[in-house]
Design an enzyme around this catalytic site. Structure first.
Site, PDB file in Angstrom:
ATOM      1  N   SER A   1       0.813  -1.217   0.000  1.00 44.49           N
ATOM      2  CA  SER A   1       0.000   0.000   0.000  1.00 44.49           C
ATOM      3  C   SER A   1       0.847   1.268   0.000  1.00 44.49           C
ATOM      4  CB  SER A   1      -0.940  -0.003   1.208  1.00 44.49           C
ATOM      5  OG  SER A   1      -1.783  -1.130   1.148  1.00 44.49           O
TER       6      SER A   1
ATOM      7  N   HIS B   1       7.276  -4.433   5.168  1.00 45.06           N
ATOM      8  CA  HIS B   1       7.685  -3.516   6.237  1.00 45.06           C
ATOM      9  C   HIS B   1       9.175  -3.612   6.532  1.00 45.06           C
ATOM     10  CE1 HIS B   1       3.665  -2.211   7.618  1.00 45.06           C
ATOM     11  NE2 HIS B   1       3.296  -3.365   7.106  1.00 45.06           N
TER      12      HIS B   1
ATOM     13  N   ARG C   1       3.515  -9.367  15.186  1.00 42.06           N
ATOM     14  CA  ARG C   1       3.396  -7.983  14.718  1.00 42.06           C
ATOM     15  C   ARG C   1       2.080  -7.340  15.149  1.00 42.06           C
ATOM     16  NH1 ARG C   1       2.891  -7.833   8.289  1.00 42.06           N
ATOM     17  NH2 ARG C   1       1.687  -5.944   8.735  1.00 42.06           N
TER      18      ARG C   1
ATOM     19  N   ARG D   1      -1.045   0.128  14.322  1.00 38.16           N
ATOM     20  CA  ARG D   1      -1.045   1.495  13.783  1.00 38.16           C
ATOM     21  C   ARG D   1      -2.372   2.202  14.055  1.00 38.16           C
ATOM     22  NH1 ARG D   1      -1.160  -0.011   7.377  1.00 38.16           N
ATOM     23  NH2 ARG D   1      -3.211  -0.985   7.361  1.00 38.16           N
TER      24      ARG D   1
ATOM     25  N   ASP E   1       4.467   3.350   8.718  1.00 42.18           N
ATOM     26  CA  ASP E   1       3.191   3.456   9.422  1.00 42.18           C
ATOM     27  C   ASP E   1       3.068   2.543  10.632  1.00 42.18           C
ATOM     28  OD1 ASP E   1       3.074   1.286   7.691  1.00 42.18           O
ATOM     29  OD2 ASP E   1       0.992   1.599   7.101  1.00 42.18           O
ATOM     30  N   ARG E   2       3.635   1.351  10.568  1.00 46.17           N
ATOM     31  CA  ARG E   2       3.503   0.422  11.695  1.00 46.17           C
ATOM     32  C   ARG E   2       4.729   0.444  12.622  1.00 46.17           C
ATOM     33  NH1 ARG E   2      -0.914  -2.799  11.781  1.00 46.17           N
ATOM     34  NH2 ARG E   2      -2.105  -3.104   9.859  1.00 46.17           N
TER      35      ARG E   2
ATOM     36  N   HIS F   1      -6.254  -9.844   4.155  1.00 46.55           N
ATOM     37  CA  HIS F   1      -5.200 -10.228   5.102  1.00 46.55           C
ATOM     38  C   HIS F   1      -5.690 -11.220   6.159  1.00 46.55           C
ATOM     39  CE1 HIS F   1      -1.771  -7.981   3.840  1.00 46.55           C
ATOM     40  NE2 HIS F   1      -2.319  -6.795   4.001  1.00 46.55           N
TER      41      HIS F   1
ATOM     42  N   ASP G   1      -3.769  -0.583  -5.681  1.00 49.35           N
ATOM     43  CA  ASP G   1      -2.356  -0.356  -5.372  1.00 49.35           C
ATOM     44  C   ASP G   1      -1.537  -1.634  -5.489  1.00 49.35           C
ATOM     45  OD1 ASP G   1      -3.747  -1.418  -3.241  1.00 49.35           O
ATOM     46  OD2 ASP G   1      -2.841  -0.135  -1.720  1.00 49.35           O
TER      47      ASP G   1
END
EC number: 5.4.2.12
Length: 515
Positions: free
Chosen positions: A64, A125, A187, A193, A265-266, A408, A445
């Site tokens: 993304s 990530h 995670r 986030r 972001d995370r 996901h 995306d």
């Protein structure tokens, strides 16, 4: 200049790729009369959202952040993943002045170097190659105590696939003759986030205080115990790895902490817990005075810590260029993808441009989105329809999170419902545009929801894919669509439709030819 249809809406269906295979394909299985009608009556094609086409290594699935950067920049953006990998190959990484300063300060005081990051070959990530390189760098610079706090994936990788990665890092440390994996945690906790600070607290206390729900004498034993408890990688509970005769690792004053995630972001929430002096989201038993806390990339300008690979500024991205031409724009998404449609779409810029407005719709507070596959799409659509009817904006950019976030979860039935909800939402937007004479481009995306099972393992497929993504024009104009497009071509296409000249910085090529 003649007036162009208004508004032009860019609809980004997150995680909505195209697969020729109907097997475990939630798009194929869904009842989607609007989508079927658009593909039957409107100009459309496929564009690439993965690998070198978006500035990632060959064969690397898109994501993304990368997707929105390319969509908004109108050029292929060289991604942080590729920058870091290249620096490791060239040897520059091992001399990185920001990381070296923190490591050297800790080494001089005989203190530890702690490496944090998502231990995964996923490449979304982080990448485990980077964590290996960081361990090697710490050892080369004389660190005697090197500890890896491994966050487990199972989201951008199969749900139970962490063991080879743990074994690889165990072997790395064995080869160095120093260092070890100190803890593992999913995670879900370490990389929240959405301001679910109780999750972040569990990760922080594991790393800093050595406080764990479980202990094991090796990383693989820790993982096996988690699987025996019914946890998959993403949800592994805080586990300290404590070999016989050792104690749980803690972060102490004078230690260095290097966070090796390259995607922002995370990584923000956990970073803030480490470095913000007035941090109040949860009580910290310890807030060690570190030799240094280093972010691999800039997670946010407001986080008071240095980064090893600072952002490379992008000029004349779509948002900036529209503002320069006096155009108005609206960005809208629900919480899960709000950063993507604002910060990432604007090339890493936090502030809105002149004439840009933003609407954030809260994501539903559910544990996992298979429990509510509609997410907040109906509410997002309400606001888009209202904005179209007002005719206040030249451009509207919207992200629908469902395909990705429900994809996901790996729950096929929920993914089908997500697609059916999206179809209804698109129908409402198309109808509203029809009434005012507006236009839309529909794309994605990256892929995800079109492949919900891993054919080779039979496990749920929770990761993104390398499949191409759809590109659909919705409007009254006669135009043709070329083949071979990429995400970076979407912004130039929008400028073509708006009758605006393309700036030199945008190296993408319009996908449409008018007339």
């Amino acid at each position: 200049m003649t007036a162009t249809p208004k508004p032009l809406v860019l609809i980004i269906l997150d995680g909505f790729g195209h697969s020729e295979s109907p097997d475990y394909n939630a798009i194929y299985a869904a009842k989607k009369p609007v989508w079927d009608r658009l593909l039957a009556t409107q100009p459309h094609g496929l564009i690439s959202g993965s690998g070198m086409d978006v500035g990632l290594p060959d064969g690397q699935m898109g994501n993304s952040e990368v997707g929105h950067m390319n969509l908004g920049a109108g050029r292929v953006v060289y991604q942080d993943f590729t920058r870091v990998t290249k620096a490791i190959r060239d040897g520059e990484f091992f001399e990185n002045p920001v990381i070296a300063a923190a490591v050297d300060k800790a080494v001089a005081a005989d203190k530890a170097v702690h490496i944090l990051g998502l231990l995964s070959p996923g490449g979304v990530h982080s990448h485990e190659d980077h964590l290996v390189a960081m361990a090697q760098m710490a050892a080369r610079r004389g660190a005697g105590k090197i500890y890896l706090h491994a966050f487990l994936d199972g989201r951008d990788t199969p749900p139970k696939s962490a063991q080879p990665s743990l074994e690889r890092l165990d072997a790395t440390f064995a080869g160095l003759g120093k260092g070890r994996i100190a803890s593992i945690i999913g995670r879900y906790f370490a990389m929240d986030r959405d301001n679910r600070w109780d999750r972040v607290q569990a990760a922080y206390e594991l790393i800093v205080d050595g406080k764990a729900e479980f202990t094991a004498d090796s990383s693989v034993a820790a993982l096996e115990a988690a699987y025996a408890r019914g946890e998959s990688d993403e949800f592994v509970k805080a586990t300290a790895v404590v070999p016989a005769g050792a104690e749980a690792v803690r972060v102490e004053d004078g230690d260095a902490v290097i966070f090796m995630n390259f995607r922002a972001d995370r990584a923000r929430e956990l970073s803030r817990a480490f470095v913000e002096p007035a941090f109040k989201e949860f009580p910290r038993e310890q807030a060690p005075q570190l030799a240094g806390f280093v972010m691999l990339t800039q997670y946010a300008a407001s986080i008071p810590a240095p980064c090893a690979f600072p952002p490379e500024p992008l000029t004349n991205v779509l948002g900036e260029y529209l503002a320069k031409h006096g155009k108005t724009q609206l960005r809208i998404a629900e919480t899960e993808k709000y950063a993507h449609v604002t910060f990432f779409f604007s090339g890493g810029r936090e502030e809105p441009y002149e004439g840009e407005e933003r609407i954030l719709i809260p994501s539903p507070k559910v544990a996992t989105y298979d429990l509510q596959p509609e997410m907040s799409a109906p509410e997002v659509t309400d606001r888009i329809v209202e904005a179209i009817e007002q005719q206040r904006y030249d451009v509207i950019v919207v992200n629908y999170a469902n395909g990705d976030m429900v994809g996901h979860t790996g729950v096929f039935e929920a993914a089908v419902k997500a697609v059916e909800c999206l179809d209804t939402c698109m129908g409402r937007i198309v109808e509203a545009l029809d009434k005012v004479g507006g236009e839309a481009l529909i794309t994605a995306d990256h892929g995800n929801v079109e492949q919900m099972e891993d054919e080779s393992t039979g496990q749920a497929h929770t990761a993104h894919t390398c499949e191409p993504v759809p590109f659909v024009y919705v409007g009254k104009r006669k135009l043709s669509i070329r083949e071979g497009g990429v995400l970076a071509d979407v912004a130039p296409t929008m400028l073509t439709l708006m009758g605006l000249e393309q700036p030199a910085e945008m190296t993408g090529r319009s996908i449409v030819t008018l007339g």
